[in-house]
Every structure is written in C-alpha cells, then in structure tokens.
Design a protein around this motif. Structure first.
Motif, PDB file in Angstrom:
ATOM      1  N   ILE A  70      -5.581   5.241   3.483  1.00 41.09           N
ATOM      2  CA  ILE A  70      -5.024   3.950   3.936  1.00 41.09           C
ATOM      3  C   ILE A  70      -6.159   3.035   4.376  1.00 41.09           C
ATOM      4  O   ILE A  70      -6.214   1.852   4.024  1.00 41.09           O
ATOM      5  N   SER A 103       3.362   3.590   2.774  1.00 44.25           N
ATOM      6  CA  SER A 103       3.074   5.021   2.985  1.00 44.25           C
ATOM      7  C   SER A 103       3.611   5.472   4.344  1.00 44.25           C
ATOM      8  O   SER A 103       3.552   4.707   5.320  1.00 44.25           O
ATOM      9  N   THR A 130      -0.750   9.996   2.352  1.00 45.13           N
ATOM     10  CA  THR A 130      -1.034  10.137   3.790  1.00 45.13           C
ATOM     11  C   THR A 130      -0.888  11.612   4.169  1.00 45.13           C
ATOM     12  O   THR A 130       0.103  12.020   4.776  1.00 45.13           O
ATOM     13  N   ILE A 151       2.392  -1.839   4.360  1.00 48.45           N
ATOM     14  CA  ILE A 151       2.103  -0.398   4.232  1.00 48.45           C
ATOM     15  C   ILE A 151       3.425   0.338   4.049  1.00 48.45           C
ATOM     16  O   ILE A 151       4.275   0.361   4.954  1.00 48.45           O
ATOM     17  N   ILE A 186       0.849  -1.199   0.000  1.00 45.25           N
ATOM     18  CA  ILE A 186       0.000   0.000   0.000  1.00 45.25           C
ATOM     19  C   ILE A 186       0.884   1.248   0.000  1.00 45.25           C
ATOM     20  O   ILE A 186       1.688   1.457   0.908  1.00 45.25           O
ATOM     21  N   HIS A 224       4.942  -2.746   8.164  1.00 41.99           N
ATOM     22  CA  HIS A 224       5.155  -1.347   7.770  1.00 41.99           C
ATOM     23  C   HIS A 224       6.585  -1.243   7.222  1.00 41.99           C
ATOM     24  O   HIS A 224       7.549  -1.451   7.947  1.00 41.99           O
TER      25      HIS A 224
END
Ligand code: SAJ
Length: 406
Positions: A94, A115, A80, A113, A76, A145
């Motif tokens: 998100i 971002s 943000t 993720i 992703i 992440h």
C-alpha cells in the motif's frame, strides 16, 4: 479517468465494472505477465460472469498498463498480507502504491484504498507518507477507504448489489465518491469516517470466522456423541434468531483466515474469543487427518496412496488455493510421514502438489478412500462415479447412507 492499481481478485472486477458503466479506466499492475494477458484479452482467474464483463469493458475501451496513469482518481487494490510472527498488517504494498501515485497525481486527487487494512493503518502508515512529501491531506490529496465485500464465486452480482462503506475525512468528498460508485452499485452506500470503515471491514470477516468456528466445534461435539451435526444445525436454524453456519475441513482464503489476525495482533489482551476461534478453525485439517486415519483403520487400509483428496482450492467453484485447508492437511500428513496421498481439483490447471492428478477418472480409479474437501459443482455432477468408494464427506454434499462425515 480512474486508475485502478492492482488487477487481482478485487482490482480487476472493480476496474471492469467501472469500464462497463462507461467510465474511462486504466488497470495497472506491476505484474507484466498479468498485464500482457489482459491486454491480449485473456483473463487470469475464473469467476462466474467475469468473462462477459471483461468483453463489455474491452468494448468500452478499458486499458491495462504496468505504468500508473496521471489522473485525479485512483483506486488501490493491492495485497495486504499479515506478518507471520506479529500477525500485524504488512503495509509495504500500500505504501509503495501511495508513493508512486504521489509522484504523478494532480493536486486535489482522490486516493481510494479498497484493500482490506487493519484498523488505524491509514493514520499510522499512509498519512505520514503523504505528509513526508509535503502534501496536505484534505487539500492536495483526499484519502478514502472503500473496502469491498464481494464474495469469490459471486463477485459480479455482489459488486452491483452489495452495500458499500465509504470512509472519508470530508463529507463533500464522501458524496463525490458515493456518486462515483453509484454508476454501478445499486446497494446502499454508507458514508462514515476512515477508521470506522477500516474496523467495519475487519469486523465483518471476523464475525464470519467466529461463527464458522462455532459450527466446527459443534461438529466435534456431535462426532463424540455420534449425533448428526447437519440435522442439528438445520433444525436449530429454524429458530428465528439462530443462524449457525456450516462445519468444514478448515477456513481458507485470503480474507476470513487473515483479517481476524489483524484484531488479535492489534488488541492481544482483548481478543480471547477471536483468537480461540482462529485456533478452532486452524485445528480442522488435523481433525480431518484423524478422521482419515480412523477410517483407514476401520477398513484395514494401511497404504495412504489409496486415499484421495478431492479439492485443492479454499472453497467451491473458485480456482484460488490461498490458505486452502487441503494444503494445510497435506502439510500435516507430511509431518506424520503420511506420503503418497492422491489429489485432484478440476479448477487447478497446473500441478502444485505431488501426486496431483489432472484427470478425474484416473484419480478415482487409483483410490479406495475419497475425502471430499471442496464442494465444487463438478463433484456434485459426478456423484454416480464415486458411489463405490469409501467416502469422507467434509462438506456434507453426499446425502445418502454409508458416507462418513466430519
Ligand atoms: N466456510 C466454512 N463454513 C461456512 C462458510 C465458509 O467452512 O459456513 C469456509 C469456506 O469453505 C472457506 C472459508 O470459510 O474456506 C471462507 O470462505 P467464505 O465464502 O466464507 O468467504 P471468502 O473468504 O470467500 O469471502 C469473504 C466474504 N466475507 C464475508 O462473508 C463476511 C466476502 O464478503 C469478503 O468480501 C471477502 O471475505 C473479503 O475479500 O474480505
């Protein structure tokens, strides 16, 4: 197969790098026009080496779609932004991406993720979305992440050579994702927990913002005493433990000027230095406006249409104008009823402000005072064309006498 959600400045190079390395990839974005361009083999922004990478990825069968693809690994890379009033992260994009993935993903899928998110975002906004759907993280889906660190203007090289941080709940998943990124990443891949990964990313950009603010404040001090701030920084940096950055007309872009606000928004009572640094950097466009006024007065030029701003992007050799210092300066000039200043940027192919020229020579011929706001290679290659102008060089690229500096 990897489905990369978001085909912007980060998602696209990342998708292309995986595809070039032989991984089956589908790049997804809600922007139909963007996806159509990519399907037609047209890039949507300029970046050194991006076109060659794009061709290699196409040759390896990368696909683009507006539809999310059912698979076991999702990356992703959606925007943000922060909310202007509270300076807190706006998680809507998100959350939307996560929910669309949860609609289709297989059991045991890995959701990565990339971002940049403020510390605690995944606990606060993402985990509840997963629980709401009756999924159990660590069993039904795995959260990761893995923030990127690539710098616009040198993205492709840095994608391959920068170290990476992989934030996970489960070390086994960490090793699996580390192997995945190892298909192209030659840098050190550090596995840690998710919250540490969130904080580390924001800290890196905040560190840079604070240090740019120090350089900008130095420029103001040296101006007050008519000292050469660049010579002082050059000599000071000879010290083994000093690394002062460069002053400029302000801090733009969607990263350095944004990420510190996440810390200020979340820790308002603990971030005096970080907030002050943001204020110093955001004061630079007004400082440049004052310098322009001083120079106009000194040369008895009263017509602001004789002033030209070179550079609309937030920094050199990119076409991104987000949070650009020049746009901030134009806003200040409007506030001071200083209309008519001329603008040119070789990277900006469509008119986004009034009095924007699309041809450099036409632009130069119309002005007496040239304000260099961005250090594109283009202006360095055309220094001879501007030598007869009164120049305010906010990027210290004109290394000859008679040029005004910050
Ligand atoms: N700037 C200065 N003086 C300097 C350096 C930069 O005035 O000495 C200005 C630039 O002109 C620009 C702004 O700061 O307006 C930010 O430019 P940048 O090149 O410092 O950073 P970004 O925003 O292009 O990329 C940053 C990088 N982060 C760090 O260097 C710590 C990059 O590695 C990140 O991946 C990126 O943010 C991101 O996406 O977070």
């Amino acid at each position: 197969m990897i489905n990369v959600i978001g085909q912007g400045y980060i998602g696209l190079p990342t998708a292309l790098m995986f595809a070039k390395s032989g991984v089956k990839v589908v790049g997804t974005d809600i922007n139909e026009e963007l996806i159509t361009s990519l399907q037609n083999g047209e890039l949507t922004f300029e970046e050194k080496g991006l076109n060659e990478l794009f061709q290699e990825a196409l040759a390896n069968g990368i696909e683009f779609s507006t539809e999310y693809q059912k698979t076991d690994t999702y990356i992703i890379a959606v925007p943000t932004p922060y909310m202007n009033d509270t300076k807190k992260l706006d998680p809507r994009y998100i959350i939307s991406a996560i929910n669309t993935i949860l609609d289709i993903c297989e059991k045991g899928s890995i959701l990565i993720i990339e971002s940049t998110v403020s510390p605690g975002t995944i606990d606060k906004y993402i985990r509840p979305e997963i629980s709401k759907r009756g999924f159990v993280t660590g069993r039904d889906v795995h959260l990761v992440h893995a923030p990127e660190r690539i710098i616009p203007g040198n993205m492709i090289y840095e994608l391959e050579h920068n170290s990476r941080t992989i934030g996970v709940d489960d070390l086994e998943i960490g090793e699996k994702v580390k192997d995945l990124y190892s298909v192209f990443c030659k840098g050190e891949i550090i596995i840690t927990d998710i919250r540490t990964a969130e904080m580390t990313k924001v800290v890196e950009n905040t560190y840079r913002d604070v240090n740019i603010a120090f350089a900008n404040e130095l420029a103001k001090i040296c101006r007050a005493d008519n000292l050469d701030v660049y010579e002082i920084i050059r000599i000071a940096n000879k010290h083994p433990r000093v690394n002062i950055l460069q002053p400029g007309p302000g801090v733009g872009g969607h990263c350095i000027s944004v990420d510190p606000w996440f810390l200020v928004g979340d820790y308002p009572d603990l971030t005096n230095l970080i907030l002050t640094a943001r204020k110093v950097n955001d004061s630079m466009p007004s400082y440049v406006l004052k310098r322009i006024r001083d120079i106009m007065r000194e040369h008895k030029i009263h017509d602001v249409s004789k002033v030209g701003l070179y550079g609309l992007t937030y920094k050199e050799n990119v076409d991104d104008t987000r949070e650009s210092p020049t746009l901030q300066l134009l806003k200040r000039m409007d506030e001071h009823l200083a209309y008519g200043v001329k603008v040119f940027d070789p990277f900006v192919k469509e008119r986004i402000v009034d009095h924007q020229f699309m041809n450099f020579e036409d632009f130069i011929n119309e002005i007496e005072i040239l304000v260099i706001m961005v250090a594109h290679d283009h202006i360095k290659d055309n220094i001879d064309l501007i030598k007869d102008k009164i120049i305010l060089d906010t990027r210290n690229i004109c290394l000859y006498e008679g040029v005004y500096k910050l």
